[in-house]
Design a protein around this motif. Structure first.
Motif, PDB file in Angstrom:
ATOM      1  N   GLY A 174       0.799  -1.229   0.000  1.00 22.34           N
ATOM      2  CA  GLY A 174       0.000   0.000   0.000  1.00 22.34           C
ATOM      3  C   GLY A 174       0.826   1.270   0.000  1.00 22.34           C
ATOM      4  O   GLY A 174       0.349   2.325   0.446  1.00 22.34           O
ATOM      5  N   GLY A 175       2.065   1.207  -0.491  1.00 19.49           N
ATOM      6  CA  GLY A 175       2.934   2.381  -0.544  1.00 19.49           C
ATOM      7  C   GLY A 175       3.914   2.472   0.609  1.00 19.49           C
ATOM      8  O   GLY A 175       4.831   3.307   0.582  1.00 19.49           O
ATOM      9  N   ALA A 176       3.775   1.613   1.622  1.00 20.32           N
ATOM     10  CA  ALA A 176       4.660   1.677   2.791  1.00 20.32           C
ATOM     11  C   ALA A 176       6.099   1.358   2.407  1.00 20.32           C
ATOM     12  O   ALA A 176       7.051   1.957   2.949  1.00 20.32           O
ATOM     13  N   THR A 177       6.298   0.412   1.485  1.00 19.62           N
ATOM     14  CA  THR A 177       7.652   0.054   1.066  1.00 19.62           C
ATOM     15  C   THR A 177       8.320   1.214   0.341  1.00 19.62           C
ATOM     16  O   THR A 177       9.505   1.501   0.560  1.00 19.62           O
ATOM     17  N   LEU A 178       7.566   1.899  -0.520  1.00 14.59           N
ATOM     18  CA  LEU A 178       8.115   3.048  -1.247  1.00 14.59           C
ATOM     19  C   LEU A 178       8.524   4.156  -0.278  1.00 14.59           C
ATOM     20  O   LEU A 178       9.587   4.783  -0.444  1.00 14.59           O
TER      21      LEU A 178
END
Length: 670
Positions: free
Chosen positions: A156-160
């Motif tokens: 959900g974008g947390a890795t980015l």
């Protein structure tokens, strides 16, 4: 000479085309094998590689393929393998080491049993931070995924967010665009979702799959986990390049149209490259049973479409649907044998769940034998003969009549059929035109003596049977019996049976019986500090015992929070009278008010009042198992235990008036 060269060139072209067709099958047509899912959730003891290998003869007698857990070391421990970490270098998994794995696969292969690898390449674990992957060398080549191989919208974008903060870059591509087979690609939080458009990802995956198929390991095919995780065209590319004999994708969707669209999306050179697990079939069976409406078996599935059933791997339960503590599971709640009877009679490639096999080996093995004698394959035809809420009937391959439902026992099959198998809510019949001998026990391991019913399936009235026990071909002068005769098998042997008509023997079948070690004779013992009970199973009940317990104030709901038929009891051995003894130990310390023992197939006790340590038969409570020591005739063996026990065998302090046990004798406190 020129003509010869042209001929040889044509032959080479034909061979090349044939090989390409084989490589592009996805799953073989007219396949008559049955697959076993060789694990269940948290099956760390039952499915260790060495444990499975020890069962090779028994498994190979019924199955052609076995699907085992992901076999490399995972990120967590213990792990079922769905959090993969290593692909090439470390095979010390929760099920054993590499040498044990390879030995098992080799043994299976020698018995004619192919091993299917569980392939988890939608996502992968990291070594020390969010984006670093193992660096592994195989055959002189180093393989390593990079942070740029992770989809941009992972977690959900947390890795980015983490990667940008720490100086790493991800792929510019998101999880996946909407595809024609329904919905967008799905992510899985907790591990890094891979961008399969990356050449590096593709190279790593292809090398990994080729290694598993090589002689070093010996797998024959793949089960792809989470097939909705990345576009189907990459499944096509991986299989087209590596050429597995079998491939099946876990495209988890109850919509048959979407499943078929996914199959089409796996095409390469116009040919489908993988089979699919038939979740729509599974849901038709679940609904038929759980809703007590057998007409649901006629609902659409991949198997029900003649254009696609070659690629349908059918099943009725798996590790994700079986009853677990997670309320998201939706298991079939009863009629396990009827569910398997329908599964094993129908086209497609059936995949039997390990827990079902463990509970009903004899019955399921016989169903598989019936499937084979009727010549049912993954492309066979079938027609519906009856569809009511209480009885559903299909004629498969124009030979095998499968009847399931609450009124299966009263279905009038007609004079053209001979019954060969029956059980709770199911019946199997063969058309008399099959002209074959039949035995109701399949090849396998059994505790001797074994009773085997022989049946003549023939349009000739009064046809008899002849048999031998040494594997030789029976003749008209061999031991002769009438159809329906039950014979006693007293030890390991090869039973060969033939149909005798007008002095001629035909329709010969063979059963190879090996002897299991006899069950130990056991007695119930006290289980200190636990809520427990024993049950002596009647000999005519099914091969599994379940326990359903509840409290008065719970409105009849099982106090363990499970669905009927309850939790599994444990088989200990046999009693002095030869009946099986089963033990149930509760996972809770709360004492229930009532208990029911059942076999999951219709046989059950009445609602029995629960007594902790109770020894029950089908007729109810017989005695109570306590911790009180026996009184010996030899006084030298009399206990000198000065502790006090109540009459349930529990250690207590005698603070209240009553009867206690001390030193093996009755003590009355006033």
């Amino acid at each position: 000479m020129k003509k010869l060269l042209i001929f040889l060139l044509a032959m080479l072209l034909c061979m090349s085309t044939s090989q390409e067709t084989m490589a592009a099958e996805g799953w073989p047509a007219n396949y008559d094998g049955v697959m076993l899912q060789g694990f269940y959730w948290d099956s760390f003891t039952d499915t260790r590689w060495a444990t499975l290998e020890s069962q090779a003869d028994e498994l190979a007698a019924s199955f052609s393929l076995i699907w085992i857990p992901q076999s490399a070391k995972a990120k967590s421990s213990p792990s079922m393998g769905y959090d993969p970490l290593y692909w090439f270098s470390d095979y010390n998994s929760s099920f054993g080491n590499k040498s044990q794995l390879v030995s098992m696969i080799k043994t299976f292969k020698s018995k004619g049993l192919g091993t299917i690898a569980d392939i988890v390449v939608n996502h992968r674990g990291n070594v020390s931070n969010w984006v670093d992957f193992p660096r592994e060398t195989y055959n002189g080549v180093t393989y390593q995924l990079q942070s740029t191989d992770i989809v941009s919208d992972d977690d959900g974008g947390a890795t980015l967010t983490w990667a940008t903060k720490n100086g790493y870059s991800l792929s510019a591509n998101a999880e996946g665009n909407s595809e024609t087979y329904g919905g967008s690609c799905e992510g899985w939080d907790g591990m890094r979702d891979l961008d399969h458009s990356s050449k590096n990802v593709q190279d790593n995956v292809k090398a990994y799959l080729k290694m598993l198929l090589s002689d070093e390991f010996g797998y024959v095919g793949f089960r792809y986990d989470m097939a909705k995780g990345f576009p189907a065209k990459y499944f096509a590319e991986y299989n087209y390049t590596t050429n597995p004999a079998y491939s099946v994708g876990e495209f988890w969707d109850g919509n048959a149209a979407y499943c078929k669209k996914w199959l089409n999306a796996t095409k390469q050179d116009g040919r489908i490259q993988s089979a699919v697990f038939d979740f729509p079939f599974r849901y038709t069976v679940r609904d038929a049973i759980n809703k007590s409406n057998w007409t649901n078996l006629g609902n659409s599935s991949v198997m029900s479409d003649a254009n696609y059933r070659q690629y349908a791997v059918t099943f009725v339960e798996n590790h994700d649907t079986e009853k677990r503590s997670n309320a998201a599971q939706d298991p079939i709640k009863k009629d396990t044998l009827a569910a398997n009877a329908f599964l094993l009679a129908m086209p497609g490639t059936p995949c039997v769940f390990l827990k079902h096999w463990q509970a009903y080996k004899s019955e399921i093995a016989a169903m598989i034998a019936a499937r084979k004698i009727a010549g049912v394959t993954n492309t066979s035809n079938f027609t519906n003969q009856r569809s009511t809420s209480s009885c559903y009937v299909n004629l498969v391959n124009d030979k095998l009549l499968v009847v399931v439902g609450s009124l299966a026992g009263s279905y009038p099959a007609g004079s053209d059929y001979t019954e060969i198998l029956s059980g709770y809510h199911y019946r199997y019949y063969l058309t008399k035109s099959a002209e074959t001998a039949w035995a109701d026990k399949a090849s396998g391991q059994y505790i001797m003596p074994l009773k085997v019913k022989l049946t003549a399936v023939s349009a000739t009235s009064g046809a008899q049977l002849v048999y031998t026990l040494d594997g030789t071909t029976p003749t008209a002068s061999s031991t002769k019996v009438n159809s329906g005769t039950t014979i006693d098998i007293t030890g390991a042997c090869t039973l060969t049976i033939g149909l005798l008509k007008n002095g001629t023997v035909s329709g010969i079948i063979t059963r190879v019986f090996t002897e299991k070690e006899a069950d130990p004779v056991v007695s119930p013992t006290y289980v200190d500090g636990k809520v427990f009970a024993y049950f002596e199973k009647p000999s005519n009940w099914g091969s599994n015992i379940n326990v359903w317990v509840w409290q008065k104030n719970k409105g009849g709901e099982d106090y363990l929070g499970v669905s009927w038929p309850g939790v599994n009891a444990t088989r200990l051995g046999v009693t002095q009278n030869g009946n099986e003894l089963w033990q149930w130990i509760s996972s809770s310390t709360v004492v229930p008010d009532y208990i029911i023992f059942n076999d999951g197939s219709g046989n059950q006790t009445a609602d029995l009042t629960f007594t902790n340590g109770g020894y029950y038969t089908k007729d109810g409570l017989q005695s109570v198992v306590s911790g009180i020591q026996d009184v010996y005739g030899d006084r030298s063996q009399i206990s000198t235990d000065n502790r006090y026990y109540n009459l349930n065998g529990q250690q207590v302090e005698p603070t209240r008036p009553g009867i206690y046990i001390r030193n093996g004798k009755k003590y009355i406190k006033k």
